[in-house]
Design a protein around this motif. Structure first.
Motif, PDB file in Angstrom:
ATOM      1  N   GLY A 175       0.824  -1.203   0.000  1.00  0.00           N
ATOM      2  CA  GLY A 175       0.000   0.000   0.000  1.00  0.00           C
ATOM      3  C   GLY A 175       0.855   1.249   0.000  1.00  0.00           C
ATOM      4  N   GLY A 176       0.306   2.363   0.526  1.00  0.00           N
ATOM      5  CA  GLY A 176       1.014   3.636   0.558  1.00  0.00           C
ATOM      6  C   GLY A 176       2.133   3.653   1.592  1.00  0.00           C
ATOM      7  N   PRO A 177       2.803   4.806   1.734  1.00  0.00           N
ATOM      8  CA  PRO A 177       3.938   4.924   2.654  1.00  0.00           C
ATOM      9  C   PRO A 177       3.641   4.493   4.091  1.00  0.00           C
ATOM     10  N   LEU A 178       2.454   4.841   4.604  1.00  0.00           N
ATOM     11  CA  LEU A 178       2.150   4.484   5.985  1.00  0.00           C
ATOM     12  C   LEU A 178       2.057   2.972   6.166  1.00  0.00           C
ATOM     13  N   PHE A 179       1.597   2.276   5.149  1.00  0.00           N
ATOM     14  CA  PHE A 179       1.489   0.821   5.247  1.00  0.00           C
ATOM     15  C   PHE A 179       2.863   0.169   5.144  1.00  0.00           C
ATOM     16  N   ILE A 180       3.725   0.725   4.284  1.00  0.00           N
ATOM     17  CA  ILE A 180       5.102   0.234   4.197  1.00  0.00           C
ATOM     18  C   ILE A 180       5.806   0.458   5.530  1.00  0.00           C
ATOM     19  N   ALA A 181       5.630   1.654   6.095  1.00  0.00           N
ATOM     20  CA  ALA A 181       6.247   1.976   7.384  1.00  0.00           C
ATOM     21  C   ALA A 181       5.751   1.029   8.481  1.00  0.00           C
ATOM     22  N   THR A 182       4.465   0.700   8.433  1.00  0.00           N
ATOM     23  CA  THR A 182       3.903  -0.205   9.436  1.00  0.00           C
ATOM     24  C   THR A 182       4.562  -1.579   9.374  1.00  0.00           C
ATOM     25  N   ALA A 183       4.729  -2.109   8.156  1.00  0.00           N
ATOM     26  CA  ALA A 183       5.346  -3.427   7.994  1.00  0.00           C
ATOM     27  C   ALA A 183       6.789  -3.431   8.494  1.00  0.00           C
ATOM     28  N   LEU A 184       7.554  -2.396   8.139  1.00  0.00           N
ATOM     29  CA  LEU A 184       8.943  -2.328   8.562  1.00  0.00           C
ATOM     30  C   LEU A 184       9.050  -2.076  10.074  1.00  0.00           C
ATOM     31  N   PHE A 185       8.109  -1.321  10.609  1.00  0.00           N
ATOM     32  CA  PHE A 185       8.049  -1.090  12.053  1.00  0.00           C
ATOM     33  C   PHE A 185       7.875  -2.417  12.790  1.00  0.00           C
ATOM     34  N   MET A 186       6.987  -3.252  12.289  1.00  0.00           N
ATOM     35  CA  MET A 186       6.757  -4.566  12.896  1.00  0.00           C
ATOM     36  C   MET A 186       8.036  -5.398  12.872  1.00  0.00           C
ATOM     37  N   GLY A 187       8.711  -5.405  11.717  1.00  0.00           N
ATOM     38  CA  GLY A 187       9.947  -6.157  11.601  1.00  0.00           C
ATOM     39  C   GLY A 187      11.024  -5.648  12.539  1.00  0.00           C
ATOM     40  N   ALA A 188      11.121  -4.307  12.670  1.00  0.00           N
ATOM     41  CA  ALA A 188      12.126  -3.704  13.547  1.00  0.00           C
ATOM     42  C   ALA A 188      11.857  -4.036  15.007  1.00  0.00           C
ATOM     43  N   MET A 189      10.592  -4.096  15.401  1.00  0.00           N
ATOM     44  CA  MET A 189      10.255  -4.446  16.776  1.00  0.00           C
ATOM     45  C   MET A 189      10.679  -5.881  17.088  1.00  0.00           C
ATOM     46  N   VAL A 190      10.445  -6.793  16.136  1.00  0.00           N
ATOM     47  CA  VAL A 190      10.840  -8.191  16.331  1.00  0.00           C
ATOM     48  C   VAL A 190      12.363  -8.300  16.459  1.00  0.00           C
ATOM     49  N   ILE A 191      13.092  -7.560  15.621  1.00  0.00           N
ATOM     50  CA  ILE A 191      14.558  -7.583  15.683  1.00  0.00           C
ATOM     51  C   ILE A 191      15.046  -7.040  17.021  1.00  0.00           C
ATOM     52  N   ALA A 192      14.467  -5.928  17.480  1.00  0.00           N
ATOM     53  CA  ALA A 192      14.889  -5.314  18.742  1.00  0.00           C
ATOM     54  C   ALA A 192      14.675  -6.274  19.912  1.00  0.00           C
ATOM     55  N   LEU A 216       2.418  -5.642  16.658  1.00  0.00           N
ATOM     56  CA  LEU A 216       2.178  -6.781  15.777  1.00  0.00           C
ATOM     57  C   LEU A 216       0.682  -6.993  15.533  1.00  0.00           C
ATOM     58  N   VAL A 217      -0.129  -6.860  16.586  1.00  0.00           N
ATOM     59  CA  VAL A 217      -1.572  -7.062  16.430  1.00  0.00           C
ATOM     60  C   VAL A 217      -2.193  -5.946  15.585  1.00  0.00           C
ATOM     61  N   PHE A 218      -1.948  -4.693  15.974  1.00  0.00           N
ATOM     62  CA  PHE A 218      -2.575  -3.575  15.275  1.00  0.00           C
ATOM     63  C   PHE A 218      -1.928  -3.334  13.914  1.00  0.00           C
ATOM     64  N   GLY A 219      -0.634  -3.579  13.814  1.00  0.00           N
ATOM     65  CA  GLY A 219       0.019  -3.474  12.516  1.00  0.00           C
ATOM     66  C   GLY A 219      -0.503  -4.520  11.554  1.00  0.00           C
ATOM     67  N   GLY A 220      -0.695  -5.743  12.055  1.00  0.00           N
ATOM     68  CA  GLY A 220      -1.249  -6.800  11.211  1.00  0.00           C
ATOM     69  C   GLY A 220      -2.642  -6.456  10.721  1.00  0.00           C
ATOM     70  N   LEU A 221      -3.466  -5.898  11.621  1.00  0.00           N
ATOM     71  CA  LEU A 221      -4.820  -5.482  11.217  1.00  0.00           C
ATOM     72  C   LEU A 221      -4.768  -4.352  10.198  1.00  0.00           C
ATOM     73  N   THR A 222      -3.809  -3.436  10.377  1.00  0.00           N
ATOM     74  CA  THR A 222      -3.652  -2.324   9.433  1.00  0.00           C
ATOM     75  C   THR A 222      -3.363  -2.838   8.028  1.00  0.00           C
ATOM     76  N   LEU A 223      -2.437  -3.780   7.919  1.00  0.00           N
ATOM     77  CA  LEU A 223      -2.039  -4.311   6.610  1.00  0.00           C
ATOM     78  C   LEU A 223      -3.130  -5.211   6.025  1.00  0.00           C
TER      79      LEU A 223
END
Length: 226
Positions: free
Chosen positions: A55-72, A95-102
């Protein structure tokens, strides 16, 4: 000896510790990834077409945010063999709200995340005090050591501050939509405030707590204990 998955209580002998600088980087890093990906979403989609499918930038950011949280969280586990409570709660909500967003392609969920997380933190801190637990020590015990009264007072103040942050997120989100109209500009304004507004506000709040920290410190601060 039983190994604890969740970090142990503050002031407990033998508690595994992490460098404060590394801990700060792991907590701030995912947020910076979120900001960068939102501001450079179109460039990232052009370079990596699979991201554009999100999707748009906010959706891309959401996916990468989720990945960064898992890495941290994974790095925290690798270093201390425990998981920090606050980032763990935040990561679970991301992860829950990001998953729902995507999944639903609805930005409402990721914009609600800060309010939900801050409300949860407030509930945990203030609720913990009701049961005689000062959970804030789990977050700051590696930065400074306080007596029990100090942790109680600081926990109460942070609990109220998290209530404030939960409300501010909704106000800024709705104000941006009302001023700019729903869309990317309003999204950018919300993200900018989330990254560059919340941090200064939090820093100012932290500075106002220095007096309390000095009064209840178990170790000298700045070479002299008051």
């Amino acid at each position: 000896m039983t190994e604890h998955i969740i970090e142990e209580a503050p002031n407990k002998p033998g508690r595994k510790e992490m460098s404060p600088l590394l801990k700060f980087a792991l907590e701030l890093g995912p947020l910076m990834v979120f900001f960068f990906a939102n501001s450079r979403g179109e460039d990232l989609a052009a370079a990596f077409p699979v991201l554009g499918d999100l999707g748009g930038p906010l959706f891309i950011a959401t996916a990468l945010f989720m990945g960064a949280m898992v890495i941290a969280l994974s790095v925290s586990w690798a270093v201390t063999r425990t998981l920090p409570i606050m980032p763990l709660v935040s990561g679970a909500v991301v992860l829950v709200f990001g998953g729902l967003t995507l999944w639903l392609q609805d930005e409402t969920f990721i914009k609600l995340k800060p309010t939900i997380v801050n409300a949860l933190f407030a509930a945990v801190l203030l609720g913990g005090l009701f049961f005689g637990k000062s959970f804030l020590g789990y977050v700051f015990d590696q930065a400074f050591k306080l007596d029990d009264e100090g942790w109680r007072k600081l926990t109460f103040r942070w609990g109220l501050f998290f209530v404030f942050l939960a409300v501010v997120n909704i106000v800024v989100w709705k104000a941006a939509d009302a001023y700019y109209g729903p869309g990317q500009i309003a999204d950018d304004a919300w993200v900018d405030f989330k990254v560059w507004g919340i941090m200064p506000i939090t820093f100012v709040f932290m500075m106002t707590q220095i007096g309390l920290i000095r009064r209840h410190s178990l170790e000298p601060i700045g070479g002299k204990k008051e």
